[in-house]
Design a protein around this motif. Structure first.
Motif, PDB file in Angstrom:
ATOM      1  N   LYS A  43      15.288 -22.549  -1.511  1.00 36.10           N
ATOM      2  CA  LYS A  43      14.805 -21.889  -0.594  1.00 36.10           C
ATOM      3  C   LYS A  43      13.816 -21.002  -1.485  1.00 36.10           C
ATOM      4  N   GLY A  44      12.864 -20.167  -0.304  1.00 33.47           N
ATOM      5  CA  GLY A  44      12.126 -19.501  -0.601  1.00 33.47           C
ATOM      6  C   GLY A  44      10.766 -19.954  -0.407  1.00 33.47           C
ATOM      7  N   ILE A  45       9.536 -19.333  -0.018  1.00 31.08           N
ATOM      8  CA  ILE A  45       8.415 -19.805  -0.097  1.00 31.08           C
ATOM      9  C   ILE A  45       7.160 -20.726  -0.906  1.00 31.08           C
ATOM     10  N   TRP A  46       7.260 -22.021  -0.382  1.00 27.90           N
ATOM     11  CA  TRP A  46       6.272 -22.367  -1.205  1.00 27.90           C
ATOM     12  C   TRP A  46       4.844 -22.835  -0.517  1.00 27.90           C
ATOM     13  N   ASN A  47       3.785 -23.353  -1.481  1.00 24.84           N
ATOM     14  CA  ASN A  47       2.408 -24.149  -0.984  1.00 24.84           C
ATOM     15  C   ASN A  47       2.207 -24.871  -1.445  1.00 24.84           C
ATOM     16  N   THR A  67      14.529 -21.010   4.687  1.00 23.28           N
ATOM     17  CA  THR A  67      15.253 -20.013   4.478  1.00 23.28           C
ATOM     18  C   THR A  67      16.811 -20.494   5.579  1.00 23.28           C
ATOM     19  N   VAL A  68      16.800 -21.770   6.205  1.00 23.37           N
ATOM     20  CA  VAL A  68      18.134 -22.032   6.544  1.00 23.37           C
ATOM     21  C   VAL A  68      18.816 -23.827   6.372  1.00 23.37           C
ATOM     22  N   SER A  69      20.114 -23.352   5.933  1.00 24.54           N
ATOM     23  CA  SER A  69      20.392 -24.721   4.896  1.00 24.54           C
ATOM     24  C   SER A  69      21.081 -25.824   5.955  1.00 24.54           C
ATOM     25  N   GLY A  70      20.879 -26.740   6.372  1.00 28.22           N
ATOM     26  CA  GLY A  70      21.616 -27.931   6.832  1.00 28.22           C
ATOM     27  C   GLY A  70      22.602 -28.836   6.366  1.00 28.22           C
ATOM     28  N   SER A  71      22.653 -29.693   6.903  1.00 27.77           N
ATOM     29  CA  SER A  71      23.669 -30.718   6.442  1.00 27.77           C
ATOM     30  C   SER A  71      22.551 -31.697   5.614  1.00 27.77           C
ATOM     31  N   LEU A 120       6.243 -20.163  -4.558  1.00 26.20           N
ATOM     32  CA  LEU A 120       5.785 -18.747  -4.790  1.00 26.20           C
ATOM     33  C   LEU A 120       6.710 -16.990  -4.463  1.00 26.20           C
ATOM     34  N   THR A 121       8.012 -17.319  -3.887  1.00 23.57           N
ATOM     35  CA  THR A 121       9.217 -16.820  -4.363  1.00 23.57           C
ATOM     36  C   THR A 121       9.870 -17.404  -4.403  1.00 23.57           C
ATOM     37  N   THR A 122      11.219 -16.587  -5.229  1.00 21.53           N
ATOM     38  CA  THR A 122      12.448 -17.227  -5.668  1.00 21.53           C
ATOM     39  C   THR A 122      13.421 -17.559  -3.914  1.00 21.53           C
ATOM     40  N   PRO A 123      14.324 -18.034  -4.275  1.00 21.00           N
ATOM     41  CA  PRO A 123      15.417 -17.761  -2.848  1.00 21.00           C
ATOM     42  C   PRO A 123      15.676 -16.363  -2.755  1.00 21.00           C
ATOM     43  N   GLY A 149      13.356 -13.781  -2.565  1.00 20.06           N
ATOM     44  CA  GLY A 149      11.999 -13.910  -2.145  1.00 20.06           C
ATOM     45  C   GLY A 149      11.828 -12.821  -3.109  1.00 20.06           C
ATOM     46  N   ILE A 150      11.189 -12.420  -4.010  1.00 14.16           N
ATOM     47  CA  ILE A 150      10.950 -12.276  -5.524  1.00 14.16           C
ATOM     48  C   ILE A 150       9.658 -12.943  -6.109  1.00 14.16           C
ATOM     49  N   GLY A 151       8.433 -12.642  -5.063  1.00 17.66           N
ATOM     50  CA  GLY A 151       7.590 -13.625  -6.018  1.00 17.66           C
ATOM     51  C   GLY A 151       7.148 -13.853  -7.290  1.00 17.66           C
ATOM     52  N   THR A 152       6.898 -14.922  -7.756  1.00 23.76           N
ATOM     53  CA  THR A 152       6.935 -15.696  -8.543  1.00 23.76           C
ATOM     54  C   THR A 152       5.223 -15.727  -9.499  1.00 23.76           C
TER      55      THR A 152
END
Length: 283
Positions: free
Chosen positions: A144-148, A165-169, A244-247, A249-252
């Motif tokens: 989870k989080g923002i990835w580039n 952001t969304v968990s699935g099967s 780019l962010t942790t699960p 939402g904190i910037g890395t």
């Protein structure tokens, strides 16, 4: 469906990527000594071709100590003295300067990837080492989080960012899909089959057709892999992945982070309260 189709390309990926790399900065351990108990470890940082390693270890008396290694990395290998220091500042002391206190010998390291390698300490045989990951389990929540995703190759230079952001099967080879809010981009850790230990991603359009895929391995905030085309065929596009962010939402990075809550200006509120208090006193 698409993850099963992408998995068929795994047979063509066995060799992985062959290119120059720089070891990831962070905490490293002797892999065979990783048992959950206190032991030896070292921090490694490589800038340009200069390696700096700080190692914490023990004397034969059992007393803890540390060493510093500085050397030049050539062809992913480095050999340099382990230098011990003593007499420095301790908690609560005044100004004190440490001094070099000899060396038990050289340490030799050969890196096999950005997160793995082998090390030879004085009076010891060669042992495997690895970058220690203590913050991200191999679980859906870690994706989870923002990835580039930035790719380069015959298709040119491309980049895209996604927010998972969304968990699935889970699929038949993974442990749970994590997708964007529109359901058009999703990734999953692979836990079985020939892709086990890596991450597989797929981008589809609104009609459910595959647009592209990504296959990569990562450690903490960085990864590398290959792009797959809309036919699920492996391309020559090398892909660099960055969290780019942790699960949460904190910037890395060193600049981007959650916007801080600023203190409101209370001048008008204070004025109104003063007027209310004055009005109440005069009634």
């Amino acid at each position: 469906m698409f993850f099963k189709k992408l998995a068929a390309t795994a047979l063509f990926m066995g060799a992985g990527l062959v290119h120059a790399f720089s070891p990831q900065a962070g905490t490293w351990v002797v892999t065979s000594e990783l048992d959950g108990k206190p032991g030896r470890g070292f921090g490694i940082d490589v800038q340009n071709t200069t390696l700096v390693m700080q190692m914490y270890a023990y004397e034969n008396s059992g007393q803890s100590t540390f060493y510093l290694v500085v050397g030049d990395v050539v062809d992913n290998k480095v050999t340099a003295p382990l230098t011990k220091y003593t007499g420095g500042r301790y908690f609560g002391s005044g100004a004190r300067s440490g001094a070099a206190a000899g060396s038990p010998g050289n340490v030799s390291i050969r890196f096999t990837s950005g997160t793995t390698g082998f090390i030879t300490f004085p009076n010891e045989g060669e042992v495997a080492i690895s970058r220690f990951n203590f913050g991200y389990p191999f679980a859906p929540s870690s994706l989870k989080g923002i990835w580039n995703f930035t790719s380069m190759g015959s298709l040119g230079l491309t980049t895209e960012a996604v927010n998972l952001t969304v968990s699935g099967s889970s699929t038949s080879t993974g442990n749970g899909v994590v997708a964007s809010s529109d359901g058009l981009f999703g990734c999953e850790h692979q836990v079985s089959g020939s892709m086990a230990g890596t991450v597989l991603c797929a981008k589809i359009n609104a009609q459910g057709q595959l647009q592209r895929g990504y296959w990569f391995a990562y450690s903490v905030n960085e990864g590398e892999g290959r792009m797959l085309n809309s036919s699920a065929a492996l391309t020559d596009q090398l892909v660099s992945i960055r969290r780019l962010t942790t699960p949460s939402g904190i910037g890395t990075g060193i600049v981007f982070k959650d916007s801080e809550q600023t203190a409101p200006t209370l001048t008008e509120l204070e004025r109104q309260l003063s007027q209310l208090a004055a009005q109440g006193a005069s009634d």
